[in-house]
Motif scaffolding. Structure first.
Motif, mmCIF file in Angstrom:
data_model
loop_
_atom_site.group_PDB
_atom_site.id
_atom_site.type_symbol
_atom_site.label_atom_id
_atom_site.label_comp_id
_atom_site.label_asym_id
_atom_site.label_seq_id
_atom_site.Cartn_x
_atom_site.Cartn_y
_atom_site.Cartn_z
ATOM 1 N N UNK A 1 0.728 -1.080 -0.165
ATOM 2 C CA UNK A 1 0.099 -0.027 0.008
ATOM 3 C C UNK A 1 0.836 1.243 0.029
ATOM 4 N N UNK A 2 1.790 1.208 0.561
ATOM 5 C CA UNK A 2 2.692 2.659 0.938
ATOM 6 C C UNK A 2 3.412 2.690 -0.602
ATOM 7 N N UNK A 3 3.720 1.445 -1.068
ATOM 8 C CA UNK A 3 4.691 1.633 -2.457
ATOM 9 C C UNK A 3 3.525 2.128 -3.380
ATOM 10 N N UNK A 4 2.547 1.655 -3.326
ATOM 11 C CA UNK A 4 1.494 1.908 -4.334
ATOM 12 C C UNK A 4 1.268 3.449 -4.353
ATOM 13 N N UNK A 5 1.030 3.999 -2.998
ATOM 14 C CA UNK A 5 0.799 5.210 -2.644
ATOM 15 C C UNK A 5 1.720 6.091 -3.125
ATOM 16 N N UNK A 6 3.062 5.683 -3.016
ATOM 17 C CA UNK A 6 4.146 6.412 -3.476
ATOM 18 C C UNK A 6 4.199 6.357 -5.004
ATOM 19 N N UNK A 7 3.859 5.405 -5.647
ATOM 20 C CA UNK A 7 3.978 5.310 -6.920
ATOM 21 C C UNK A 7 3.013 6.231 -7.567
ATOM 22 N N UNK A 8 1.802 6.257 -7.126
ATOM 23 C CA UNK A 8 0.450 7.003 -7.412
ATOM 24 C C UNK A 8 1.058 8.343 -7.010
ATOM 25 N N UNK A 9 1.575 8.671 -6.113
ATOM 26 C CA UNK A 9 2.002 10.174 -5.781
ATOM 27 C C UNK A 9 3.063 10.701 -6.889
ATOM 28 N N UNK A 10 4.004 9.524 -6.873
ATOM 29 C CA UNK A 10 5.139 10.144 -7.868
ATOM 30 C C UNK A 10 4.473 10.141 -9.430
ATOM 31 N N UNK A 11 3.642 9.465 -9.878
ATOM 32 C CA UNK A 11 2.953 9.406 -10.893
ATOM 33 C C UNK A 11 2.066 10.852 -11.227
ATOM 34 N N UNK A 12 1.508 11.059 -9.821
ATOM 35 C CA UNK A 12 0.674 12.193 -9.998
ATOM 36 C C UNK A 12 1.598 13.453 -10.000
ATOM 37 N N UNK A 13 2.860 13.507 -9.188
ATOM 38 C CA UNK A 13 3.648 14.577 -9.376
ATOM 39 C C UNK A 13 4.413 14.750 -10.695
ATOM 40 N N UNK A 14 4.579 13.668 -11.735
ATOM 41 C CA UNK A 14 4.961 13.568 -12.923
ATOM 42 C C UNK A 14 3.918 14.556 -13.817
ATOM 43 N N UNK A 15 2.708 13.973 -13.568
ATOM 44 C CA UNK A 15 1.828 14.464 -14.382
ATOM 45 C C UNK A 15 1.711 15.845 -14.269
ATOM 46 N N UNK A 16 1.511 16.217 -13.123
ATOM 47 C CA UNK A 16 1.475 17.662 -12.496
ATOM 48 C C UNK A 16 2.647 18.380 -13.153
ATOM 49 N N UNK A 17 3.942 17.880 -13.064
ATOM 50 C CA UNK A 17 5.030 18.566 -13.646
ATOM 51 C C UNK A 17 5.171 18.698 -15.092
ATOM 52 N N UNK A 18 4.597 17.581 -15.702
ATOM 53 C CA UNK A 18 4.361 17.761 -17.166
ATOM 54 C C UNK A 18 3.570 18.592 -17.470
ATOM 55 N N UNK A 19 2.163 18.741 -16.810
ATOM 56 C CA UNK A 19 1.149 19.577 -17.035
ATOM 57 C C UNK A 19 2.133 21.185 -16.825
ATOM 58 N N UNK A 20 2.426 21.283 -15.734
ATOM 59 C CA UNK A 20 3.141 22.654 -15.401
ATOM 60 C C UNK A 20 4.354 22.932 -16.396
ATOM 61 N N UNK A 21 4.992 22.041 -16.966
ATOM 62 C CA UNK A 21 6.008 22.301 -17.944
ATOM 63 C C UNK A 21 5.617 22.445 -19.439
ATOM 64 N N UNK A 22 4.588 21.580 -19.798
ATOM 65 C CA UNK A 22 4.048 21.894 -21.066
ATOM 66 C C UNK A 22 2.693 22.516 -21.256
ATOM 67 N N UNK A 23 1.806 22.617 -20.419
ATOM 68 C CA UNK A 23 0.671 23.024 -20.646
ATOM 69 C C UNK A 23 0.472 24.402 -19.900
ATOM 70 N N UNK A 24 0.859 24.498 -18.720
ATOM 71 C CA UNK A 24 0.623 25.811 -18.108
ATOM 72 C C UNK A 24 1.291 26.984 -18.795
ATOM 73 N N UNK A 25 2.533 27.046 -19.385
ATOM 74 C CA UNK A 25 3.240 28.205 -20.190
ATOM 75 C C UNK A 25 2.475 28.599 -21.342
ATOM 76 N N UNK A 26 1.869 27.769 -22.130
ATOM 77 C CA UNK A 26 1.119 28.065 -23.286
ATOM 78 C C UNK A 26 -0.428 28.792 -22.813
ATOM 79 N N UNK A 27 -0.885 28.077 -21.980
ATOM 80 C CA UNK A 27 -2.049 28.626 -21.122
ATOM 81 C C UNK A 27 -1.930 29.769 -20.781
ATOM 82 N N UNK A 28 -0.719 30.041 -20.104
ATOM 83 C CA UNK A 28 -0.535 31.299 -19.281
ATOM 84 C C UNK A 28 -0.254 32.423 -20.316
ATOM 85 N N UNK A 29 0.379 32.240 -21.431
ATOM 86 C CA UNK A 29 0.767 32.838 -22.588
ATOM 87 C C UNK A 29 -0.525 33.374 -23.346
#
Length: 176
Positions: free
Chosen positions: A2-30
């Motif tokens: 459960x903890x690994x799954x939780x950390x994996x989900x958290x890392x995946x979530x962080x990666x998705x948020x980072x990817x969104x922050x890096x690729x989607x937010x700048x054009x949306x801000x622009x």
């Protein structure tokens, strides 16, 4: 797990948020900044348009007021001109009436004089004709003719007798 799954989900979530922050937010801000800039420009243009509209309305109101003032001045001048023209026309008409009246009076006086001359000539001619007719009728009768000649001779005798009395007896002989 459960903890690994939780950390994996958290890392995946962080990666998705980072990817969104890096690729989607700048054009949306622009895109948002561009949209905000467009909206800001539209607002400024709207403010300028409102200012131009207010200025145009002020100018329009001023032009209307000025036009009304000019129209009133022109109307007053037209009325004054009309009154002046009416007065001039009345004066001219009065002068023309006086001139026509004077010419009429002169014409009447001339006709009066002419009629008087014609009447005098006609009356004189008629009187002479009547006197001639009366004398002819009077002298047509033999008795009247003799009486007229006798009366004429008597008047000549009276006139010569008066002349003889007026001249002294000695004055007539010495003068010849």
């Amino acid at each position: 797990m459960d903890a690994a799954r939780y950390v994996g989900t958290l890392v995946a979530f962080a990666l998705i948020v980072g990817l969104i922050w890096w690729k989607i937010v700048p054009p949306v801000r622009k895109m948002m900044r561009a949209r905000q800039e467009t909206i800001r420009q539209q607002i400024e243009e709207s403010k300028r348009a409102d200012e131009r509209l207010a200025e145009a309305e002020r100018k329009y109101a001023g032009a209307v007021a000025e036009a009304k003032t000019e129209a009133a001045v022109i109307r007053d001048q037209a009325r004054a001109d009309a009154l002046r023209i009416v007065d001039e026309m009345k004066a001219r008409a009065q002068q023309e009436v006086e001139r026509i009246k004077q010419r009429g009076e002169e014409h009447l006086a001339q006709q009066h004089q002419q009629i008087i001359r014609e009447l005098r000539a006609e009356i004189g001619q008629a009187a002479a004709e009547l006197a001639g007719r009366i004398v002819r009728e009077h002298l047509a009768q033999a008795g009247n003719r003799t009486a007229t000649v006798d009366r004429f001779l008597d008047e000549l005798d009276e006139t010569s007798a008066r002349t003889d009395e007026a001249v002294p007896a000695g004055a007539g002989e010495g003068a010849s």
